[in-house]
Write an enzyme that holds these catalytic residues in place. Structure first.
Site, PDB file in Angstrom:
ATOM      1  N   ASP A 102       0.829  -1.198   0.000  1.00 35.12           N
ATOM      2  CA  ASP A 102       0.000   0.000   0.000  1.00 35.12           C
ATOM      3  C   ASP A 102       0.873   1.261   0.000  1.00 35.12           C
ATOM      4  O   ASP A 102       1.945   1.292   0.616  1.00 35.12           O
ATOM      5  CB  ASP A 102      -0.893  -0.022   1.251  1.00 35.12           C
ATOM      6  CG  ASP A 102      -1.796   1.186   1.355  1.00 35.12           C
ATOM      7  OD1 ASP A 102      -2.694   1.322   0.510  1.00 35.12           O
ATOM      8  OD2 ASP A 102      -1.584   1.997   2.285  1.00 35.12           O
ATOM      9  N   GLU A 145       1.378  -0.351  -4.982  1.00 34.79           N
ATOM     10  CA  GLU A 145       0.386   0.675  -5.295  1.00 34.79           C
ATOM     11  C   GLU A 145       1.108   1.978  -5.617  1.00 34.79           C
ATOM     12  O   GLU A 145       1.721   2.598  -4.745  1.00 34.79           O
ATOM     13  CB  GLU A 145      -0.575   0.907  -4.131  1.00 34.79           C
ATOM     14  CG  GLU A 145      -1.683   1.880  -4.523  1.00 34.79           C
ATOM     15  CD  GLU A 145      -2.360   2.588  -3.359  1.00 34.79           C
ATOM     16  OE1 GLU A 145      -3.464   3.117  -3.567  1.00 34.79           O
ATOM     17  OE2 GLU A 145      -1.779   2.632  -2.259  1.00 34.79           O
TER      18      GLU A 145
END
Length: 456
Positions: free
Chosen positions: A206, A231
């Site tokens: 993330d 990400e």
């Protein structure tokens, strides 16, 4: 007997209309032929049941789950992305024992499991509280962490094109870990090693672009080099250090540009997708994770209709690019809200897009095609596209209107099953191999040379 366009003539037609060369570059990196599904906010026991009872027959090779780490106890989905203790695995989805059991069940069904790993920051909401495993916390005070392990001086990102701000300041109010610090790197690497020990086959990292590429690479090396994707939300105006291509030197990255091209197509403009057919994407086909929507974007854009969603997934899955992900979450009115009921029910409150029969047909077609690029692309109307994809022949209408076209799917037989129109739906080809078809707005037709119509 049917006639066939000479190859040279077909090439001329396709290139003139779409600008796409019909011959794929055989030396180019190949897209992943598989597809995975993000079971967003699903409980471990419900995921285990899905792996056991449904996923093996739908064509998916893997699932992504919500963060399993201990997080703040707050009734919102984003609570998952506010870590409290990197060594505990008690979340809204369940505890560590249920997590291990779920992974074992999915593996037994031939399904890989990807974690969602949050390593850029720790919790901030409420400035203090008790986590989902009962751990008390305060801002920048967590097990194994204190203020010395965060970036100072404290600042908040204002310019998302500036690498120094994006990577050293706070995302919102989230305390930003100093990922260049050797102690912090080892603590985070231990967390990732634990995920691997639990049985996870890979991880989504993330907020990866909020850490320097060097920091991400160093942490992954300490973690033993797990299979990951990163990400990275691309911004063409941002500095090179923030570009997806910079992080793609480490691992595959989330490709938001492809999502933009899919949305343009859903709205009637295929020109952005044509660049992918020409092999002009910013990332190589094997370094992109693609999607129509993820758990963030679906909360910040106008919802798609069922037909638009099916069209978008069909275009994505036949693009011959990236490793596609299908999002299966839940219905909501408040974009921060958790599911209205914890137990997953595909008949009530949960979207379960991965089970949609049209989406699943294209997942299986992609696997049969080996992730190849589409071929024989031809416009039959300014917004109706026909193409071949592996054993499939696909017809799409990207307009908001019903379109009537004459289509030659380049098949040798006379009767084929439209796999998207229900049991026993037969398409009969004429003497010259063509058929007149009326396509509804955002409509799709899929014929497969290897498919037989089943009885109603």
């Amino acid at each position: 007997m049917k006639t066939r366009l000479l190859f040279s003539t077909l090439m001329t037609v396709i290139t003139a209309i779409t600008g796409v060369n019909a011959v794929a570059d055989q030396s180019a990196p190949k897209a992943n032929p598989n597809t995975f599904v993000h079971l967003f906010e699903w409980r471990w026991e419900d995921i285990a049941a899905e792996c056991r009872d449904h996923l093996p027959g739908l064509g998916y090779d893997a699932i992504q789950v919500s963060p399993a780490i201990e997080h703040i106890d707050h009734p919102s989905w984003w609570a998952r992305y506010q870590p409290v203790d990197f060594s505990k695995f008690e979340s809204f989805s369940g505890g560590e024992e249920a997590l291990r059991s779920m992974i074992e069940t999915c593996h037994a069904a031939g399904i890989k499991v990807y974690a969602d790993a949050v390593i850029n920051h720790t919790a901030d909401y409420g400035e203090q509280g008790v986590g989902t495993a009962g751990t008390p916390w305060e801002i920048m005070q967590h097990p194994g962490l204190d203020e010395s392990h965060y970036h100072h001086p404290i600042c908040t990102i204002e310019d998302y094109s500036n690498a120094d701000e994006v990577q050293n300041c706070r995302l919102g109010a989230l305390p930003d870990l100093n990922t260049s610090d050797s102690y912090v790197r080892e603590l985070l690497a231990a967390y990732l090693r634990k995920l691997s020990e639990l049985g996870f086959d890979g991880m989504r990292i993330d907020a990866a672009k909020h850490m320097s590429a060097a920091d991400v690479a160093a942490i992954l090396e300490l973690a033993g080099g797990p299979n990951v994707f990163l990400e990275v939300i691309g911004d063409p105006s941002a500095e090179t250090a923030l570009q997806p291509s910079t992080y793609a030197a480490i691992a595959p990255v989330t490709d938001f540009a492809t999502r933009g091209a899919i949305y343009s197509a859903i709205n009637g403009d295929l020109s952005d997708l044509a660049s992918y057919w020409r092999g002009e994407s910013d990332l190589s086909a094997d370094m992109a994770v693609t999607f129509v929507d993820n758990h963030d974007t679906e909360r910040h854009t106008q919802p798609l209709s069922i037909a638009q969603k099916q069209l978008g997934e069909a275009l994505l899955l036949t693009l011959g690019y990236g490793y596609p992900k299908v999002l299966s979450g839940y219905q909501f009115e408040n974009r921060d809200a958790l599911p209205s009921q914890a137990q997953v029910s595909c008949e009530q409150g949960w979207t379960c897009w991965h089970r949609d029969p049209i989406v699943s047909q294209f997942v299986q077609l992609r696997r049969a095609a080996g992730g190849a690029q589409p071929e024989q692309l031809e416009y039959l109307d300014d917004q109706v596209l026909a193409f071949s994809y592996g054993p499939g022949r696909v017809l799409v209408n990207v307009s908001n209107e019903t379109k009537s076209v004459s289509w030659d799917p380049q098949l040798s037989g006379s009767e084929y099953c439209d796999l998207l129109a229900g049991h026993g739906s037969v398409v009969e080809l004429g003497w010259w191999g063509d058929v007149d078809i009326s396509l509804p707005p955002h409509g799709l037709v899929l014929l497969r040379e290897d498919a037989v119509c089943s009885a109603p």
